[in-house]
Design an enzyme around this catalytic site. Structure first.
Site, PDB file in Angstrom:
ATOM      1  N   HIS A 121       0.874  -1.173   0.000  1.00  0.00           N
ATOM      2  CA  HIS A 121       0.000   0.000   0.000  1.00  0.00           C
ATOM      3  C   HIS A 121       0.916   1.229   0.000  1.00  0.00           C
ATOM      4  O   HIS A 121       1.289   1.710   1.061  1.00  0.00           O
ATOM      5  CB  HIS A 121      -0.869   0.021   1.256  1.00  0.00           C
ATOM      6  CG  HIS A 121      -1.916  -1.038   1.315  1.00  0.00           C
ATOM      7  ND1 HIS A 121      -1.684  -2.283   1.855  1.00  0.00           N
ATOM      8  CD2 HIS A 121      -3.210  -1.044   0.896  1.00  0.00           C
ATOM      9  CE1 HIS A 121      -2.793  -3.006   1.793  1.00  0.00           C
ATOM     10  NE2 HIS A 121      -3.736  -2.286   1.209  1.00  0.00           N
ATOM     11  N   GLU A 186      -5.733  -5.740  -5.943  1.00  0.00           N
ATOM     12  CA  GLU A 186      -7.086  -5.199  -6.099  1.00  0.00           C
ATOM     13  C   GLU A 186      -7.135  -4.074  -7.139  1.00  0.00           C
ATOM     14  O   GLU A 186      -7.904  -3.120  -7.022  1.00  0.00           O
ATOM     15  CB  GLU A 186      -7.639  -4.730  -4.744  1.00  0.00           C
ATOM     16  CG  GLU A 186      -7.753  -5.868  -3.735  1.00  0.00           C
ATOM     17  CD  GLU A 186      -8.174  -5.419  -2.345  1.00  0.00           C
ATOM     18  OE1 GLU A 186      -8.550  -4.244  -2.175  1.00  0.00           O
ATOM     19  OE2 GLU A 186      -8.116  -6.244  -1.411  1.00  0.00           O
ATOM     20  N   TRP A 191     -10.600   1.965  -5.564  1.00  0.00           N
ATOM     21  CA  TRP A 191     -10.297   2.575  -4.276  1.00  0.00           C
ATOM     22  C   TRP A 191      -8.812   2.928  -4.122  1.00  0.00           C
ATOM     23  O   TRP A 191      -8.476   3.804  -3.336  1.00  0.00           O
ATOM     24  CB  TRP A 191     -10.754   1.675  -3.133  1.00  0.00           C
ATOM     25  CG  TRP A 191     -10.463   0.210  -3.308  1.00  0.00           C
ATOM     26  CD1 TRP A 191      -9.356  -0.474  -2.895  1.00  0.00           C
ATOM     27  CD2 TRP A 191     -11.315  -0.758  -3.950  1.00  0.00           C
ATOM     28  NE1 TRP A 191      -9.446  -1.801  -3.239  1.00  0.00           N
ATOM     29  CE2 TRP A 191     -10.646  -2.007  -3.879  1.00  0.00           C
ATOM     30  CE3 TRP A 191     -12.565  -0.699  -4.563  1.00  0.00           C
ATOM     31  CZ2 TRP A 191     -11.191  -3.180  -4.409  1.00  0.00           C
ATOM     32  CZ3 TRP A 191     -13.111  -1.857  -5.087  1.00  0.00           C
ATOM     33  CH2 TRP A 191     -12.432  -3.081  -5.001  1.00  0.00           C
ATOM     34  N   TYR A 258     -13.584 -10.513  -0.367  1.00  0.00           N
ATOM     35  CA  TYR A 258     -14.368 -10.346   0.854  1.00  0.00           C
ATOM     36  C   TYR A 258     -15.862 -10.356   0.530  1.00  0.00           C
ATOM     37  O   TYR A 258     -16.683 -10.789   1.329  1.00  0.00           O
ATOM     38  CB  TYR A 258     -14.022  -9.018   1.537  1.00  0.00           C
ATOM     39  CG  TYR A 258     -12.593  -8.899   1.992  1.00  0.00           C
ATOM     40  CD1 TYR A 258     -12.207  -9.274   3.277  1.00  0.00           C
ATOM     41  CD2 TYR A 258     -11.606  -8.395   1.141  1.00  0.00           C
ATOM     42  CE1 TYR A 258     -10.894  -9.164   3.702  1.00  0.00           C
ATOM     43  CE2 TYR A 258     -10.290  -8.282   1.551  1.00  0.00           C
ATOM     44  CZ  TYR A 258      -9.930  -8.665   2.834  1.00  0.00           C
ATOM     45  OH  TYR A 258      -8.628  -8.555   3.246  1.00  0.00           O
ATOM     46  N   GLU A 294      -6.429 -12.675  -0.215  1.00  0.00           N
ATOM     47  CA  GLU A 294      -7.055 -11.953   0.901  1.00  0.00           C
ATOM     48  C   GLU A 294      -8.522 -12.343   0.958  1.00  0.00           C
ATOM     49  O   GLU A 294      -9.197 -12.438  -0.063  1.00  0.00           O
ATOM     50  CB  GLU A 294      -6.996 -10.431   0.728  1.00  0.00           C
ATOM     51  CG  GLU A 294      -5.733  -9.758   1.168  1.00  0.00           C
ATOM     52  CD  GLU A 294      -5.854  -8.235   1.121  1.00  0.00           C
ATOM     53  OE1 GLU A 294      -6.912  -7.701   1.504  1.00  0.00           O
ATOM     54  OE2 GLU A 294      -4.901  -7.589   0.667  1.00  0.00           O
TER      55      GLU A 294
END
Length: 370
Positions: A121, A186, A191, A258, A294
């Site tokens: 990140h 991702e 995002w 998720y 994840e």
């Protein structure tokens, strides 16, 4: 005829062996061994992983040889996730402190016989406003950091700090520690600043290939295994491969999911299975490893989530994951956690999950680097 048959079988064997090789032909012996062991375990077992498991947990931080997972089961996770997040966007001292703490965590994990994966990140190198996209401040940066871009030199500097870490990360046996490196995860969401909405397919692939090439070929990092992991916004192999940089540039194909596993009360296990089968099939056809990189359910309000949801999906025929990793347990938030701790509602079910022969934790691993 027998000689011809033998030659054909030998050639098939060599092709199969070649497909199992890492994209880094100069990978260290330990890194090659880990990759082959992960491939060998996939299907008959799944390794359990937890982000930042030994760095901090629910209500604690920095305790030696502690993890919430170990407090419940007696063993640390087989795979522990960390982050290169602290390597940019902070003061020089803070960056140095973060590097030293991470070196200690990675070294301790390797010396115990565990496995490390690291995501990234990282701070937007152009707008300098963090890793999440902010409509009012963020600037699309992938085109700027690719070769020829305005911030390419800065990006190379960031990669040099990661390479320096990789070279310093050594076990008590003196070997370079193998690390599953998972950048730009991702990327199919909107995002993060590297998300699909803010960069073209061509620029994403150019940056991915440069990242691997620069670390591997120029900076001589030979202890990385490269993992490619979009979010779960695909429904076909074609969708999954939309930004795939090519099999010469990826070792592990993964997915962060998720949404199908109970987030906001939404369960769609058939969808989760369908996507994992796409990963498994692609990995098998292309000599790669598949992983659920994840997942998790925040606060784990479902007391039987580990066996009735996660393990049920992972045991489905045609789903062959080398490992699954759930997200972190925040040290301060009373609700932001993804693995149980003693007294948590799903702790008893998690212990059954641990005891199932299909799941492997750190104590179950036998010489993963040999």
């Amino acid at each position: 005829m027998r000689i011809l048959l033998f030659v054909n079988l030998l050639m098939l064997g060599l092709q199969s062996w070649g497909q199992r090789q890492l994209i880094d032909k100069n990978a260290t012996v330990q890194t090659q061994a880990l990759y082959k062991n992960l491939k060998r375990w996939a299907g008959s077992h799944v390794l359990f992983g937890h982000q930042d498991a030994t760095a901090y947990g629910h209500g604690w931080q920095g305790d030696k040889d502690r993890s919430d997972v170990k407090s419940v089961t007696g063993s640390h996770p087989a795979v522990i996730g960390f982050d290169f997040m602290g390597f940019s966007g902070q003061s020089t001292k803070a960056i140095s402190d973060n590097q030293q703490m991470l070196l200690q965590q990675v070294s301790d994990t390797y010396n115990r016989g565990g496995i490390t994966t690291i995501c990234w990140h990282f701070n937007n190198p152009v707008s300098n406003d963090g890793f999440y996209w902010n409509d009012s401040t963020s600037i699309a940066a992938m085109a700027a950091i690719k070769p020829g871009g305005t911030h390419h030199r800065h990006y190379k500097k960031l990669l040099k700090s990661i390479a320096a870490f990789a070279h310093q990360a050594k076990g008590q046996d003196g070997a370079a520690i193998p690390i599953i490196f998972r950048p730009f995860h991702e990327f199919d969401g909107d995002w993060f600043w590297w998300g699909k909405k803010y960069t073209s397919r061509e620029d994403f692939i150019a940056v991915w290939r440069f990242t691997v090439s620069y670390l591997r070929d120029q900076l001589k990092v030979h202890n990385f295994i490269y993992a490619f992991s979009p979010d779960c916004q695909f429904n076909s192999e074609q969708d999954f491969l939309e930004r795939y940089p090519g099999s010469d540039w990826v070792d592990i194909v993964g997915m962060d999911n998720y949404a199908d596993f109970g987030r906001d009360g939404h369960y769609d296990l058939p969808a989760a299975v369908h996507k994992l089968k796409i990963l498994s099939s692609f990995a098998e056809k292309n000599g790669k490893i598949a992983a659920l990189t994840e997942t998790g359910l925040e606060s784990i309000p479902h007391p039987q989530w580990w066996n009735d949801v996660l393990l049920k999906v992972l045991k489905t025929a045609g789903v062959n994951m080398a490992y699954v990793l759930v997200w972190r347990n925040d040290k301060e938030s009373p609700a932001h956690y993804y693995a149980p701790f003693p007294g948590q509602a799903s702790a008893a079910d998690f212990l059954k999950f641990y005891q199932d022969p299909f799941t492997l934790f750190e104590k179950d691993l036998k010489q993963p680097y040999q």
